[in-house]
Design a protein around this motif. Sequence first.
Motif, PDB file in Angstrom:
ATOM      1  N   PHE A  19       0.749  -1.131  -0.055  1.00 16.35           N
ATOM      2  CA  PHE A  19       0.036  -0.160  -0.005  1.00 16.35           C
ATOM      3  C   PHE A  19       0.914   1.374   0.181  1.00 16.35           C
ATOM      4  CE2 PHE A  19      -2.554  -3.236   2.387  1.00 16.35           C
ATOM      5  CZ  PHE A  19      -3.373  -3.434   1.380  1.00 16.35           C
ATOM      6  N   ASP A  20       0.746   2.101  -0.879  1.00 20.22           N
ATOM      7  CA  ASP A  20       1.508   3.211  -1.266  1.00 20.22           C
ATOM      8  C   ASP A  20       1.187   4.336   0.035  1.00 20.22           C
ATOM      9  OD1 ASP A  20       3.324   2.293  -3.281  1.00 20.22           O
ATOM     10  OD2 ASP A  20       1.823   3.269  -4.992  1.00 20.22           O
ATOM     11  N   SER A  21       0.048   4.301   0.495  1.00 18.95           N
ATOM     12  CA  SER A  21      -0.618   5.180   1.307  1.00 18.95           C
ATOM     13  C   SER A  21       0.200   4.963   2.660  1.00 18.95           C
ATOM     14  CB  SER A  21      -2.319   4.949   1.509  1.00 18.95           C
ATOM     15  OG  SER A  21      -2.385   3.683   1.623  1.00 18.95           O
ATOM     16  N   LEU A  22       0.879   3.699   3.047  1.00 21.29           N
ATOM     17  CA  LEU A  22       1.019   3.631   4.309  1.00 21.29           C
ATOM     18  C   LEU A  22       2.565   3.122   4.393  1.00 21.29           C
ATOM     19  CD1 LEU A  22       0.669   2.713   7.337  1.00 21.29           C
ATOM     20  CD2 LEU A  22       0.282   0.063   6.452  1.00 21.29           C
ATOM     21  N   LEU A  23       3.506   3.856   5.069  1.00 23.20           N
ATOM     22  CA  LEU A  23       4.699   3.241   5.687  1.00 23.20           C
ATOM     23  C   LEU A  23       4.618   2.902   6.873  1.00 23.20           C
ATOM     24  CD1 LEU A  23       7.877   3.615   5.240  1.00 23.20           C
ATOM     25  CD2 LEU A  23       7.974   5.781   6.174  1.00 23.20           C
ATOM     26  N   HIS A  24       5.067   1.644   6.998  1.00 23.82           N
ATOM     27  CA  HIS A  24       4.902   0.919   8.585  1.00 23.82           C
ATOM     28  C   HIS A  24       6.394   0.257   8.576  1.00 23.82           C
ATOM     29  CE1 HIS A  24       4.909  -2.629   5.860  1.00 23.82           C
ATOM     30  NE2 HIS A  24       4.964  -3.469   6.913  1.00 23.82           N
ATOM     31  N   PHE A  25       6.522  -0.273   9.794  1.00 25.87           N
ATOM     32  CA  PHE A  25       7.723  -0.737  10.336  1.00 25.87           C
ATOM     33  C   PHE A  25       7.917  -1.756  11.536  1.00 25.87           C
ATOM     34  CE2 PHE A  25       7.059   3.254  12.271  1.00 25.87           C
ATOM     35  CZ  PHE A  25       7.663   2.996  13.520  1.00 25.87           C
ATOM     36  N   SER A  26       8.660  -2.496  11.862  1.00 27.31           N
ATOM     37  CA  SER A  26       9.070  -3.086  13.053  1.00 27.31           C
ATOM     38  C   SER A  26      10.486  -2.699  13.260  1.00 27.31           C
ATOM     39  CB  SER A  26       8.743  -4.566  13.204  1.00 27.31           C
ATOM     40  OG  SER A  26       7.463  -4.640  13.466  1.00 27.31           O
ATOM     41  N   THR A  27      10.891  -2.173  14.484  1.00 30.51           N
ATOM     42  CA  THR A  27      12.370  -1.855  14.633  1.00 30.51           C
ATOM     43  C   THR A  27      13.142  -3.422  15.049  1.00 30.51           C
ATOM     44  OG1 THR A  27      12.084  -1.181  16.694  1.00 30.51           O
ATOM     45  CG2 THR A  27      11.845   0.633  15.097  1.00 30.51           C
TER      46      THR A  27
END
Length: 270
Positions: A19-27
Motif C-alpha cells: 500500500f503506497d498510502s502507508l509506511l509501516h515498520f518494526s524496529t
Amino acid sequence: MIDHKLYSNLLQFESLNSFDSLLHFSTTIDGGVSNGNYTSFNLGLYSGDNVDNVIENRRRLASMLNIFSENLIFPYQTHGDDVCIIDNEFLSKGNDEQMQLLHGIDAVITNQKNICIGIGTADCVPILIYDPENKVLAAIHAGWRGTVAKLASKVVTIMKATYNSDPAKLVAGIAPSISPDYFEVGVEVVEEFVKAGFLIDDIGYYDFNTTKFHVDLWFANELLLTQSGIPFESIEVAGMCTYAHGDQFFSARRQGIQSGRLITGGVIIS
C-alpha cells in the motif's frame, strides 16, 4: 517479513508494504546509540535507559520516516485493553495533556496523515491493522493479558464504529514477538485463557519434560482477528521469535525488564 526498502534495521510486512498510502515498520536492535542491555536502538522511555539516548534514537527513527520527532506517538502501556484514537482533537492538545491521554493505553488508532503511531514491545505481540479503503491504521500491544482481554477484537470493533471499516477489507500483521516454544506459562495463566473462551488445545501445549504449558500468542491473536471478520489470508504472521534471536531483537524474558524496547507502527502518508 522483509527488510525495509530503505533501511536494513527496519522490518516490514510484505502484505502491508503493497500500500503506497502507508509506511509501516518494526524496529530491530540496530541503528541507535544506547548501550548495555539497551544496545543499541532502544526506543522505550520507561525501562531504565538513559533518556537522552532514547530521545536520540527516536530522532533517528523520525528521520527515517521523514517526520518530526514530536509526531511520534507511542503510549505508556500497562497490559490493559484501553484504546486511544489519535484524531484532530487529540493533536490539538498540548504535550502534557497528550501524555496523560496516552497513559495506560495499549492500542492506538488514527486516520491522520504524517503522524506515526506505534507500540513498544520486548516479547509481547505487536499487531498492525490497516484499512486501505478508509486509510486507518491501528497499532496494538497484545501480551497475554491483552490477548485474554481480546484487545485485537476490540480494536476492530472500534474501527468499524468510528471509521466504517469493513473487517473483510482489513489487512493485519503480527510482528516479531515471543514464540510458543519459549513462552512458558503457569496454570494460572492457562486458566485465564480458558475463562476467556479459548480452547487451550488450540492455542498451546503441555511440555511433559518441563511440566510447563506453552501458549501460542501468534495463533491466539490470529483467531481473534479472524473471528472479528478479517480474512485469514489477510493476516501475515512474521513468525520471528524475539527471545530466540538476540542478534535482532530485545527480549524482556531473556534480558530482564530493564532492557530495550522495539517499536512496531506506521505512518499514513497519503
